[in-house]
Enzyme design. Sequence first.
Site, PDB file in Angstrom:
ATOM      1  CG  ASP A  84      -2.241   0.594   1.040  1.00  0.00           C
ATOM      2  OD1 ASP A  84      -2.322   1.587   0.294  1.00  0.00           O
ATOM      3  OD2 ASP A  84      -3.215   0.085   1.624  1.00  0.00           O
ATOM      4  CG  ASP A 140      -4.448   5.915   0.494  1.00  0.00           C
ATOM      5  OD1 ASP A 140      -5.455   5.242   0.730  1.00  0.00           O
ATOM      6  OD2 ASP A 140      -4.222   7.037   1.001  1.00  0.00           O
ATOM      7  CD  GLU A 187      -8.655   4.641  -1.477  1.00  0.00           C
ATOM      8  OE1 GLU A 187      -9.446   4.346  -0.584  1.00  0.00           O
ATOM      9  OE2 GLU A 187      -7.648   5.368  -1.302  1.00  0.00           O
ATOM     10  CG  HIS A 200      -8.557  -0.220   4.810  1.00  0.00           C
ATOM     11  ND1 HIS A 200      -8.467  -0.523   3.470  1.00  0.00           N
ATOM     12  CD2 HIS A 200      -8.072   1.039   4.939  1.00  0.00           C
ATOM     13  CE1 HIS A 200      -7.965   0.507   2.827  1.00  0.00           C
ATOM     14  NE2 HIS A 200      -7.711   1.469   3.688  1.00  0.00           N
ATOM     15  CG  ASP A 201     -10.833   3.275   3.771  1.00  0.00           C
ATOM     16  OD1 ASP A 201     -10.421   3.480   4.931  1.00  0.00           O
ATOM     17  OD2 ASP A 201     -10.177   3.570   2.760  1.00  0.00           O
TER      18      ASP A 201
END
Length: 566
Positions: free
Chosen positions: A98, A199, A257, A330-331
């Site tokens: 990430d 990200d 993302e 995770h979000d």
Amino acid sequence: MNKSWWKEAVVYQVYPRSFRDSDGDGIGDLNGITEKLDYLQDLGVDVIWLGPVYQSPNDDNGYDVSDYYQIMDEFGTMADWEQLRDEIHRRGMKVMMDIVLNHTSDEHEWFKASRQKGDNPYRDYYYWGINDDGREPNNWESFFGGPAWEYDDVAEAYYLHLFSKKQPDLNWGNPRVRQSMYGMMRFWLDKGVDGFRLDAVNLLSKPEGLPDAESMSPDKQIAPCGHLIVNGKEIHPIFQEMNREVFSRYPMFTVAEMAGVSAEEGLLYTDSSRKELDSLIVFEHMDVDNGPGGRWDTIPFHLPSFKRIMSSWQTTLHGKGWSGLYLNNHDQPRVLSRWGNDTEYRTESAKMFATCIQMMQGTPYIYQGEEIGMTNIRFDRIEDYRDVETLNFYRIETGEKCRSHDEVMKDIYLKSRDNARTPMQWDDSAGAGFGSETPWINVNPNYTQINVKQALSDPNSILHYYRELIRLRKRHEIIVYGDYTLLLDDHPDVFAYKRTLEDQVLLVITNFSGRGQTVRLEEPVLTQEQLISNYPDTGESISELQLRPFEARVYLCQTALSETSF
């Protein structure tokens, strides 16, 4: 369709802090992940996506990086990371890191240096400014709530932070910033990383002059600034440069993302002829239950809208672009609790969601605990939550907006990111087998019934169903490369579609409701085989199906080439 290994892969997302604690300090770590690699290999996944493991003060659980070249002390050492990499590769799997590019931590050496006044080469690494009246440079709001600008006494100016105030935005208009970040990415690729999850990267290009966001409501409240920032005019040149400088030089893949991206825009990012990115993780389908006020303003889930969004991405990208397939990460809160039934039909709901999403075209992403049907958490006290976005929301709603604790907690139970961040439930021992009995965030109390050990022992478990879905994807090329057609467009409860490749048709039928449904389809097929279902096979003809609550069925049909429509 160009074939690639990453199109045929299944990715498993590990949230390191919550996966497995090997040393008993209450925090998941790299050695804990290494301990569980055999489990992941047996599941059948191909790529392990590691959440951020860089040095960080953890204001946003590692997405605030203070040193990209060091491992977070709580997670272990670089030697531990190298051992994890080697063990992943030894099992024939790949590792994806990430990478946080939009911002750093305010404890990063660049930011510390940028605060100094005078002739400062680091000042332009970030966005600093102050109006003549001493106020913020503009009216932008943070995505985490409150102003997007924070005053710094040393710099005697404000700095921009689209997220937490401890996450100052980098200035990607500065060539030295870009080259520094490219060098960092090459460092990790040289260490054997196989791919990057990037990200929040469609925020890198900020509008020239940083103009005010226009008021969007009659009461003149300031609108969020997202519409000014996402997909900025320099974003494609940035990615083309990034591809030349980094991606094209390695046998690796990228998934970016991106919030606020349509399918048409997604094609611009992922069309291989443009040499930018390989694939995207987008939010459009996950925002279907968001009201005008955003993620905390929840409206009822509307399946026809969800179908239209998913179908748009499937058809627009087919043959040219690529996207990731997910309903959990995770979000996001656990989809099982969000749109399904996490009590009476927990197993059926979980299997149905997995079937619907994994039979589409794209790279599937499985988030830790999804494969055993983990559910949302309901902490009574706000003190038990850890997510900075959740805590900011609670502070603003109970303070400035004077809402009651109980009222605000209802929103948090639905949408808090901590719903997905409670420790992985490995067994029914104290602490769910995570490690320490007092982890960094409390374990979901239902771990005694929902855990890996129980799932492994039950041949009808969600876990075994996921294994079979992954095996099917590797066995049938049509699942990866077939084209897509939506069926029963306006049906309020059933999501049905077909995939077509040469003389084969894959028919996927899923019931998103807790009620039985009758589905009628014409079937000009020569043969049909039920590949998988989350209920016992009834042997029905596919011309008329009696679907049970949250039922999912997948058929592989052999058809004449001229008869491919249902």
